[in-house]
Design an enzyme around this catalytic site. Sequence first.
Site, PDB file in Angstrom:
ATOM      1  CB  CYS A 150      -0.984  -0.029   1.164  1.00 60.81           C
ATOM      2  SG  CYS A 150      -2.411   1.059   0.910  1.00 60.81           S
ATOM      3  CG  HIS A 197      -3.863  -3.410   3.339  1.00 61.86           C
ATOM      4  ND1 HIS A 197      -2.659  -3.055   3.907  1.00 61.86           N
ATOM      5  CD2 HIS A 197      -4.436  -2.257   2.898  1.00 61.86           C
ATOM      6  CE1 HIS A 197      -2.511  -1.737   3.812  1.00 61.86           C
ATOM      7  NE2 HIS A 197      -3.561  -1.234   3.200  1.00 61.86           N
TER       8      HIS A 197
END
Length: 495
Positions: A340, A441
């Site tokens: 991310c 994630h």
Amino acid sequence: MIQGTASDVGKSMVVAALCRAYTRRGLKVLPYKAQNMSNNAAVAVDSDLPPGPDGEIVRGEIGRAQALQARACKAPPSIHMNPVLLKPQTDIGSQVVLRGRVLGNCPARIYHKMRHALMPAVLDSLRRLQAEADLVIVEGAGSGAEVYLRSSDITNMRLAESAELPVVILSDIDRGGTMAAIVGSHALLSEADRARVAGYIVNKFRGDFSLFEPGCVTITEHTGWPFLGVIRWFDRADRLPAEDSLALERPAEFGGRGLNVAVPRLSRVANFDDLDPLAAEPGVAVRWVQPGNPIPADTDVVVLPGSKATRTDLAVLRKEGWDIDILAHVRHGGRVVGLCAGFQMLGKVVRDPLGLEGPAGETAGLGLLDIETEITTDKRLIDLDVTDRVSGQRVTGYEMHMGRTTGPGLARPWLMLDDGSGARPEGAVSADGRVSGAYVHGLFGSDAFRAHWLTTVGANASALDFEARTEAALDALADHVEANLDLDALLKLAR
């Protein structure tokens, strides 16, 4: 409602334990925390909005602790389980998420003044859960005895009063000062708030409790609150995700366990439980590198985790000299993974023209991937259960980010995610294959993918079933509170 005498006394864990224990008794149980402050977030169902044009469920975000508690209840996470989420971006301000949607960025002093306006939404979310469940277990925030905040409180005693909730006080004896903490809480609370307290529980006890029993007598003499039990130290707590990044401050060494993974401890680290599955592998050692320390020379893989303030944490990398360590690590044949915001940091530049994560501007990235990122107002929130066509493995997880990444580097995607309607590229990998990053994630929580990745980096994969390990830990936690507390008596306090 479970309220604490301080932060980090174990409220989240105890609520998760009670959620699983009462769910196993056949009750429909749901968790609730009015306001959470954490950069560890999870994707949740937004039942307030109709499905999209393709029938897709609309998603929001809640605190990761409430998502774990929902899992303990065997219920899907909902935005109503945590209607207000504060995601710290600076030392004095946070992004405010209301019912799963970003409301905006707000300095602490301004948020303090606006909290009372959030109470209707907070109460409405609680009432919705009450209408669905046999039992709602409510978690307070910090200490319920911070009486100077009482007038604007939306998560402790003012909420308990508004929703007519009985309160159980939880104290952590492992840190010391339990008697003073509980008696002090009683001394600070008003008569009406004291009367709302149904009793207290002592948490994280080690040793012979008979030595502390006189202390409980003294506490009850001073407060009039009954002693509801002691929860002894739970030695499998590390098998469940930590709520607070304070858990990352614990020292850890590599110890020659096999693959050495170093993770720089960023100032605004987010979703740090992405690394838990790797840390659970018997052949992998994960070390969070604290400020003031270099990245160890024997590191095999550097992982850049998520962050709530990408440009701020790029500055932290440079301040600590970690950028130099990472570039040297790559020159010497080491590997780097970005997740991310960590993926964004690997590019050439991160731009924030609107000042969404701090002062407007741009910051040079590490330049290890030929990509650029611009922080935008649109936030991508999706759950993933797909097949990665590159590795051939199933991938589960979620995306939660505001950045839009472009550049030639995307022509070499790390993943090709196929949900059955066709594959889409995700992330990027360097030409030599040693630097990779993506927005996903929970990537390493996918057992088959993690095993494949470990093989590609020259490590041995185990037969670890991470999801089963987490479920077993939740069941063990429920067994633990069943053995330590009178859950029938505790349930009778609910109304």
